[in-house]
Design an enzyme around this catalytic site. Structure first.
Site, mmCIF file in Angstrom:
data_model
loop_
_atom_site.group_PDB
_atom_site.id
_atom_site.type_symbol
_atom_site.label_atom_id
_atom_site.label_comp_id
_atom_site.label_asym_id
_atom_site.label_seq_id
_atom_site.Cartn_x
_atom_site.Cartn_y
_atom_site.Cartn_z
ATOM 1 N N LYS A 1 19.451 57.914 59.404
ATOM 2 C CA LYS A 1 20.481 57.908 58.340
ATOM 3 C C LYS A 1 21.593 58.846 58.762
ATOM 4 O O LYS A 1 21.371 59.794 59.512
ATOM 5 C CB LYS A 1 19.880 58.413 57.025
ATOM 6 N N ASP B 1 26.221 52.450 53.321
ATOM 7 C CA ASP B 1 25.456 53.000 52.200
ATOM 8 C C ASP B 1 26.538 53.365 51.178
ATOM 9 O O ASP B 1 27.648 52.810 51.240
ATOM 10 C CB ASP B 1 24.625 54.221 52.660
HETATM 11 N N1 GLU Z 1 21.811 51.903 53.423
HETATM 12 C C1 GLU Z 1 20.897 50.827 53.256
HETATM 13 C C2 GLU Z 1 19.521 51.355 52.936
HETATM 14 O O1 GLU Z 1 19.409 52.352 52.239
HETATM 15 C C3 GLU Z 1 20.941 49.814 54.390
HETATM 16 C C4 GLU Z 1 20.733 50.339 55.754
HETATM 17 C C5 GLU Z 1 20.989 49.337 56.872
HETATM 18 O O2 GLU Z 1 21.317 48.208 56.612
HETATM 19 O O3 GLU Z 1 20.798 49.744 58.020
HETATM 20 O O4 GLU Z 1 18.506 50.820 53.298
#
Ligand code: GLU
Length: 444
Positions: A125, A165
């Site tokens: 992340k 996100d």
């Molecule tokens: N931010 C999204 C999550 O919390 C998607 C992440 C992504 O697609 O890599 O899973």
């Protein structure tokens, strides 16, 4: 279990002042005891200690010039948490609340969520304390270019694949991709997901998280022969996840009656108008009060929150810890029977405890909101084979994956003698996949 308490104590000691990270780790570790007892191998090779320690944490300065010509300085993060199952995968969050604690909690959750998708993706992340609200397109572009000027050296389609996100949508992914391509001289489509449909993006990626959360709620309801059709649904948030949760709920015959943002919330008894919501939020980048001003019968409130509205199904789709014990009590008193988390860790531990005690259907975000990242993996698959799937094909794959995640949670909960406990099911099912791979790879 003593072994787990020791690991938790160490996490608290080594990561001071990181409450959300502690919360996310505690919520997982607390449910793992039956798995660790059944499989003593998970106590070997400091597996748990390695699981709670990110493989790599990158923190960097992001200087950029605003429209007044003034230099602004933000902080960028990428936490590459676990790559046992595949390249690090997870979104970037641009929000003023972002700090190392928040990114670590999100990265930790992502490990198990991604494992549950079964798509061969590790967990990571990133993000920044940059606040896109009120910034011009040019300011957002300059910020994204500066952010990528550092991040590009750490990512790659086989290494680490960021996506969106909170605060990072199609516009930001476009600017980030453009700068990556310029710096590397590579059109490496699979380095980012959530791309534009004309240059490597996948149909259904935009809708996937919200759609998946509703599909998960539907699968849970089917286990009790209940139906979404005709259900009153309360939804928080008004961004990407909330918008498409509204849309899917309506497609399945339910009536979503609320949306919210940081300024307040809207009650729309006839059902939220998705087209108007998209116009206000995505096109005009406005607030939910603008929605209420334009929709007959909709009421904008600044006091209280959406959880006071009577409903059958609640979908928290805004942000972490947005639904507390009092809110849970109100929902239960009003007859809510299903809670499916569209956001990451939106319910506080006290709220979760109440849902579990009352035996309503409750799904944690790492299972219920996995549709977004799962569809990112489908985007990577299309990029790798230079293919472009139809909407129907991508949605079909998403539906299958959500069903598989639901069934894996259910089966694991049953295997460990706690039928219907989706928290235990999700945590243990995700954990065992990651743990087995980590043991296979040796001490690294
Ligand atoms: N931010 C999204 C999550 O919390 C998607 C992440 C992504 O697609 O890599 O899973």
């Amino acid at each position: 279990m003593q072994r787990i308490d020791e690991v938790m104590d160490e996490v608290l000691k080594r990561n001071p002042a990181e409450p959300e990270f502690h919360q996310a780790v505690r919520e997982v570790l607390e449910t793992l005891a039956p798995s660790i007892e059944k499989h003593p191998k998970y106590q070997d090779y400091a597996l748990l200690e390695r699981l709670v320690e990110p493989e790599r944490q990158i923190i960097f300065r992001v200087p950029w010039i605003d429209d007044e010509g003034k230099v602004q300085v933000n902080r960028g993060y990428r936490v590459e948490f676990n790559s046992a199952l595949g390249p690090y995968k997870g979104g970037l969050r641009f929000h003023k609340s972002v700090n190392r604690n928040i990114i670590k909690f999100l990265g930790f959750e992502q490990i198990f969520k991604n494992a549950l998708t079964n798509q061969g993706i590790g967990g990571g992340k990133g993000g920044s304390d940059f606040d896109p609200h009120g910034k011009s397109d040019n300011e957002v572009m300059r910020f994204c270019q500066s952010f990528m000027t550092e991040l590009y050296r750490h990512i790659g389609d086989m290494t680490d694949v960021p996506a969106g996100d909170i605060g990072v949508g199609g516009r930001e992914i476009g600017y980030l991709f453009g700068q990556y391509k310029r710096l590397t001289n590579r059109f490496e489509a699979g380095v980012l997901t959530g791309k534009g449909l004309g240059w490597g993006g996948s149909l259904v990626r935009t809708e996937a998280t919200g759609y998946g959360t509703v599909l998960f709620a539907q699968s849970m309801m089917h286990t009790r022969s209940e139906r979404l059709e005709g259900a009153r649904v309360v939804i928080s948030g008004s961004g990407n996840v909330a918008t498409y949760a509204v849309e899917k709920a309506q497609q399945l015959g339910a009536v979503p009656v609320t949306i919210s943002d940081s300024s307040g919330w809207v009650y729309d008894p006839e059902g939220i108008d998705v087209e108007l919501l998209r116009q206000v939020k995505e096109v005009e980048r406005g607030r939910v009060s603008d929605y209420a001003n334009r929709k007959k019968g909709a009421v904008f409130n600044t006091k209280g929150n959406v959880w006071q509205v009577e409903c059958d199904v609640a979908l928290p789709c805004a942000t972490q810890n947005e639904l507390n014990e009092d809110d849970a009590r109100t929902l239960l008193k009003n007859g809510c029977k299903v809670v499916s988390e569209g956001a990451n860790m939106p319910c506080t531990p006290g709220a979760i405890e109440l849902f579990q005690e009352s035996h309503i259907l409750y799904a944690p975000g790492k299972a219920a909101n996995a549709g977004g990242v799962a569809t990112s993996a489908l985007e990577m698959r299309q990029n790798a084979s230079r293919a472009k799937w139809s909407f129907d094909r991508a949605e079909h794959e998403l539906t299958m994956i959500m069903e598989e995640i639901h069934d894996a949670c259910l089966a694991t909960a049953e295997e460990y003698g706690q039928p219907g406990n989706y928290v235990l099911g999700a945590n243990i099912a995700g954990f065992e996949r990651v743990a087995d791979a980590m043991l296979d790879h040796g001490v690294i």
